[in-house]
Design an enzyme around this catalytic site. Structure first.
Site, short mmCIF file in Angstrom:
data_model
loop_
_atom_site.label_atom_id
_atom_site.label_comp_id
_atom_site.label_asym_id
_atom_site.label_seq_id
_atom_site.Cartn_x
_atom_site.Cartn_y
_atom_site.Cartn_z
N GLN A 1 0.84 -1.19 0.00
CA GLN A 1 0.00 0.00 0.00
C GLN A 1 0.87 1.24 0.00
OE1 GLN A 1 -0.77 1.81 3.42
NE2 GLN A 1 -3.02 1.84 3.37
N SER B 1 1.06 6.67 2.77
CA SER B 1 1.78 7.65 3.59
C SER B 1 2.99 8.22 2.87
CB SER B 1 2.28 7.00 4.88
OG SER B 1 1.20 6.60 5.67
N SER C 1 5.04 -1.67 4.10
CA SER C 1 5.49 -3.03 4.37
C SER C 1 5.28 -3.86 3.12
CB SER C 1 4.76 -3.63 5.58
OG SER C 1 3.40 -3.38 5.52
N GLU D 1 -9.25 -1.44 6.60
CA GLU D 1 -8.10 -1.68 7.48
C GLU D 1 -8.56 -1.71 8.93
OE1 GLU D 1 -5.23 1.51 7.64
OE2 GLU D 1 -3.63 0.16 8.31
N GLU E 1 -3.03 10.01 18.75
CA GLU E 1 -3.59 11.36 18.75
C GLU E 1 -4.77 11.45 17.76
OE1 GLU E 1 -0.28 10.70 18.63
OE2 GLU E 1 0.08 11.23 20.71
#
Lengths: 365, 392, 365, 392
Positions: free
Chosen positions: B111, B114, B146, B229, B362
């Site tokens: 994936q 990010s 990953s 996910e 957060e």
């Protein structure tokens, strides 16, 4: 009781900080700690030769700087702030203080350690809390030493070890040269990459037996080191807070500096408050070394400062987000130092247990 | 389709395909073609259009017969994230091309979401995709990927229009990881390992036929991926002491010499919290089973991360001198990650990632506060401005 | 193990909640708790007569509802949510469970307690942890009771006390009518305004000695109560979270709803998470009553839920700002209940110490 | 003026005014007139225009001579908040009218700032003052006012212009607490006591000559008041165990039967933190003494509140059964408040106020983050809008 930094101390700090800014950058520290020479002995020689950092609290009569533990603490604070891999704790604090506790003190060896020509280490496990029983894993019989000590700080860089050993007539203290076949120093894989530990084996090693009271000399070294390690922890925590604040001012997400998010601001404000308490406690401990309040001050400072340093380092990693989890970013060096320091010379829980009877808070039963 | 019919059908399949004598891959392909891969997928795409829960029936029968599975941990991203997205947004051609080898594990997926500048704020992605005839040219950097080094395909979120507000200018692609211009570099972590990778794309060409969803609709497609996910988290039941409390409690039992009153109370407190977290997971699954999923999932991930960190921190203190040591700093590229694996120092460092990966603690707190508790959102400054004009 | 609320339990909850919404508003509770009749016995009679809340886990053969501890837990949750001053814990949980542990059980008295006509209390200090030694402050000699028990929950409202007392042949259990001159019930000034405690003195009081195993009957009552009190604590915490969230949506400062400030949002999110764990633990404890996991489940739940309830109540006061510090606002009733509940039936620390050996985490030495 | 001169002067004053034979009030008035009240105030206003630190010299001499003091705890608001504000913003007439009886304690002062709708957000005050000839007519409600029932005067923050942004529309007055329309009601707290009051003003008339500072400049005047309030915090040195740790440690020593290993570690930890807080206070005063005040004051108040709350919470757990009891719920109106006074239950409840009064812990964290750490402020939505249009 003076909890401030004196002008002399501030000047010392500035000199050390200048040198470290030049010679102890995170990238080079990181590169070095993966080699088989993790200690930066060039830097150490400069610190000792140019700034006298190797013999600060050694009396002038013994060739030292004649300063006090307060100055040692200031250097530790800067070393904590940079995690510079120099054998300050092992050589200039632990070994040196143990030697200073002998009667008469070995002026020649102190001079050699102070100059940085010779590196020393105290052959006790770094995890030993002050006030522990005299270590008994090394035997002194027939004039030689046999036994093993695990997890000795800075031993891998040492030329001379100060070794507590039990002889037929009880505790003894020795100096032992490492360059003999009967001494084996095996580097351990250390959690703290910038303060390597090693295991030391004595297999009939020749030694020089030190005179004076070995128990009080060792005890003195451990109490002093515990008191002063708090300042290193303040340095670690201070770097973590400062670095995190700077990063969060710069880092943007959602179109805003991340440091403008109130939840993070409040956490950093809390950390600032913890650090304010830690610094007062660490200064107090440095000021109290050798005095009647030494033990209370040391235990108070070390239990508090190690907790604060770990908290600061953990927040530093977390608030850096992903980048803080990478090997390239120096945050992990501080996390590892903080966590190892929390165990070094006793855990906070051990310190609180030692403190309790000294302040009339008796344990149950 | 009810459980009995499905059980019957599975047994018939096993009669035709004896696991003892069939090649593993052949068996898996046949299972896919029989609609027994994921029964809630449509017929022809590995499923039977049945209820998702009925999959258990198939899995039990196959496991009882000693059938090979598709090693789901190794291909979790494909199964959990790529597949549902392809199913929801893919063309018929895409579905038929990708789903079968994805499910059998012949093609591993990764994936590419990010980026260094787009972590919690995923909608800020800056990897540019520029239209070039029937293709797109993609340039940018992704991170925390990953399986990138073993992956054949990636799901990729890109910026196709920097002149509109950030949520409106993204498009979603399938990327051929063997295409020219794709470079995978291991990303070493504080543990010494490189579980993840950085992926650099330089003028990498993607045919427009590998786009998933409309141009500019990438954010919506990505939401589907991320929602799936989250569903995957807290999936399987864990026995008591099955989590991080396990190794710590064992160390306590094995080493009477490390026990102190202070550590004891902290350990029992963490045991209590760990067991309560496990029970909360049981409760969540019971809610799901009766069709009333609760909103506790995010809170459980928060507690999971916190407890892992507190437990491993305690363990090092407990070990004392041994806590000063690490097992091995050698840089490795593990295929699978086990938070509980290796020694205490590793567990301590690895656990730090638990509050960052898969949504930082957060961000999860924001989600709980706003979506569960209904507290007012803060004013946003980044949703109306063209992406290119955002401060960064 | 079912950790959900069943439909029957949800219906029971709704009935109780409806009644309490009508009859247990904060203002009236506050007014009542400053009178010399702090218990609302009218409300208690309605709860028992109309909803059977006084005998939920009493078998039908003994005139009860034949439900389980799970239903008792649901009622406690609602009572925690409203801090309604009814003697549920003292009469329907502690006294009733102790009576159920006797052989044969006193059906007549159970019936009277269940109907609300008679109120009971268990004459042990509310601070007693399950597993404690059989209390010995009351003596049973010459057929009468002498001695004193401090801090008995709901005793001030009780007609009948279930009294553990030590006789010449060891532990005994008795029922004692309060309306005799030899029994004095003195209300104490209770931290928890809505669960008043009282001190009870027996000065040659007549009693009915209960048959069966007094130790196991008392123990059973304390373990069951500890398991179920966790649900009350969940109710307290839930009210605190819900009320605080609602207040912060409404309250404006700096031109914004206070609930839009991220630091507060994160704290409430954390509280939500704590409550999710607490609820699972409390449900588990209620489900496990009478089973082999009863003690582990009770200790786990009570140690966790009392901590969560105190945290929730403290956050509730803090996040209400000044208004939360006022007598008029009900937040303090919940703070006082939460803190008293943390001590009731043992503190979290005591519970953890009791739990440790049961889950093979032996204490040091 | 140096210490020696001042010591000399004080001795001369004592020669002229023998504390043993002089009436207390006469003595205090004489001291004020001699400039020995607050030496850093100007001559003629109770001072000598000397350094603030030199006050110690006077205080020591007077204490040694057994002189009466002005009972500063009873008149703390006058001394700490009203006086510096009057000095900074008052007219000559106001200074001469108010400062002498304020300092001698003949006239007690209270502070009317907070309102139910303006707590942390003090600049939102809504108490209206409307000009009426040479007077102002004031209507509104103030809250959390200590000493209101014994006060002769109040410092009062009002809204004089609702049509401008909130910081610009305030004015600051001295209010005669005996004026018609002023009603003081005790405000009962969770401890059962009423330390504070609510003050209602209904068409209360204030002469314009009792205004401090310009019309519309009330916020700036109030800042002076508040800055002086903060300076007062953490003022005097405390001996070891002088704070909330004291009663808790004593309970531990006195009652061996309550000791458990868990409580022991928590207690020692809190002892450590309490002593560190005390040392931080010592350090702060040492910084002040050399003219380098540090920014740690706000952080110390945070820690003070947190420790008081944790210590008192621990104490109740430690007391067990006795922790279930309270000393007295009777509504009282104490003149002075002692956080350590009364029993454990009272200390627990009273300590809850420590994180609210004098700036909530949340506001203090904002201040530290923004002013000390320099983190960016959040966007404000309330500073440009007319006060009357703000949501509330």
């Amino acid at each position: 009781m003076n909890l401030l930094y004196s002008d002399v101390e501030d000047q010392l700090r500035a000199s050390v900080a200048d040198l470290l800014a030049d010679r102890a950058q995170p990238a080079s520290i990181l590169a070095r700690c993966e080699t088989d020479k993790p200690h930066d002995l060039d830097l150490w020689r400069t610190l000792t030769a140019e700034l006298g950092a190797g013999s600060l609290h050694v009396p002038e009569s013994l060739g030292g700087q004649g300063a006090s533990a307060r100055e040692v603490a200031v250097v530790l604070e800067e070393l904590g702030r940079t995690v510079a891999p120099v054998p300050f704790l092992g050589s200039a604090v632990l070994a040196t203080t143990a030697l200073l506790g002998c009667e008469p003190a070995d002026g020649e060896l102190l001079g050699a350690l102070g100059s940085g020509r010779t590196v020393g280490a105290l052959a006790v496990s770094l995890a030993t809390a002050p006030g522990s029983a005299f270590p008994s894993t090394v035997e002194y019989t027939d004039g030689v030493l046999r036994g093993r000590v695990r997890s000795v700080a800075d031993a891998a860089a040492a030329d001379v070890l100060v070794v507590p050993a039990v002889g037929v007539d009880g505790p003894t203290l020795h100096t032992v040269r490492v360059d003999q076949a009967q001494v084996t120093v095996t580097p351990a894989v250390s959690l703290d990459l910038t303060r390597p530990i090693a295991d030391v084996t004595f297999d009939g090693a020749a030694s020089t037996r030190l005179t004076g009271d070995p128990e009080s000399a060792l005890d003195g070294a451990l109490w002093t080191a515990a008191a002063l390690l708090a300042s290193e922890q303040v340095g670690v925590a201070d770097w973590c807070l400062t670095t995190t604040v700077a990063y969060l001012k710069d880092r943007h997400q959602f179109g805003r500096p991340v440091g403008s998010f109130q939840a993070l601001k409040h956490r950093l404000a809390d950390l600032f408050g913890e650090l304010a308490l830690a610094r007062a406690a660490a200064r107090n401990a440095a000021d109290a070394v050798g005095g009647p309040e030494e033990r209370v001050a040391a235990l108070l400072a070390n239990s508090l400062c190690s907790t604060v340093a770990v908290h600061a380092a953990e927040e530093c990693v977390q608030l850096h987000g992903g980048i803080g989890m990478t090997w390239e970013h120096p945050a992990h060096l501080y996390l590892k130092r903080a966590k190892a320091d929390q165990i070094a010379l006793g855990t906070p829980g051990q310190h609180r247990r030692l403190l309790a009877p000294l302040v009339d808070l008796p344990a149950p039963r | 389709m009810n459980a009995e019919t499905l059980r019957e059908r599975t047994r018939e399949f096993l009669d035709r395909n004896d696991p003892a004598t069939t090649d593993r891959l052949e068996f898996l392909r046949a299972r896919f073609d029989a609609g027994l891969a994921w029964v809630h997928f449509p017929e022809g795409l590995g499923g039977l259009g049945a209820e998702r829960e009925l999959q258990n029936v198939v899995d039990q029968e196959l496991a009882a017969a000693g059938a090979p599975d598709n090693d789901p941990r190794r291909i979790g991203i494909g199964l959990g994230m790529a597949a549902p997205t392809i199913l929801a947004f893919g063309t018929d051609e895409q579905k038929h091309r990708f789903l079968r080898p994805l499910w059998t594990g012949e093609e591993v997926w990764c994936q590419l979401f990010s980026e260094p500048g787009a972590g919690s704020d995923l909608a800020a992605v800056g990897t540019r995709a520029v239209r070039d005839g029937d293709d797109w040219l993609v340039t940018g950097q992704k991170v925390w990927t990953s399986s990138a080094h073993s992956a054949r395909w990636a799901i990729l979120l890109t910026r196709t229009d920097p002149d509109v507000p950030k949520h409106a200018g993204m498009s979603y692609f399938v990327l051929d990881m063997t295409a020219p211009g794709v470079e995978v570099r291991p990303l070493r972590q504080i543990t010494g390992e490189a579980e993840f990778n950085e992926v650099f794309m330089t003028d990498t060409r993607i045919p427009d036929t590998d786009r998933l969803g409309e141009v500019g609709d990438g954010w919506r497609v990505a939401q589907t991926t991320l929602m799936n996910e989250r569903v995957a988290i807290g999936g399987r039941p864990v026995p008591r002491e099955g989590g991080m409390i396990g190794p710590v409690a064992r160390a306590w039992r094995d080493r009477p010499e490390v026990r102190t009153p202070e550590l004891h109370d902290r350990l029992v407190d963490l045991w209590v919290q760990s067991e309560a977290l496990r029970l909360a997971g049981v409760r969540l699954r019971q809610q799901l089973a009766v069709g009333h999923p609760g909103p506790e999932g995010s809170a459980m991930k928060l507690a999971f991360a916190r407890l892992n960190q507190e437990l491993t921190g305690l363990e090092l203190e407990m070990l004392g001198e041994d806590g000063l040591r690490y097992d091995d700093w050698t840089m490795r590229r593990p295929d699978l990650v086990d938070f509980l694996g290796r020694e205490a120092g590793y567990r301590y460092l690895r656990a730090k990632g638990n509050s960052i990966e898969g949504g930082t603690s957060e961000v999860l707190r924001n989600i709980i506060a706003e979506r569960v508790l209904g507290l007012p959102a803060e004013a946003r400054v980044d949703t109306k401005v063209p992406w290119k004009d955002l401060p960064r």
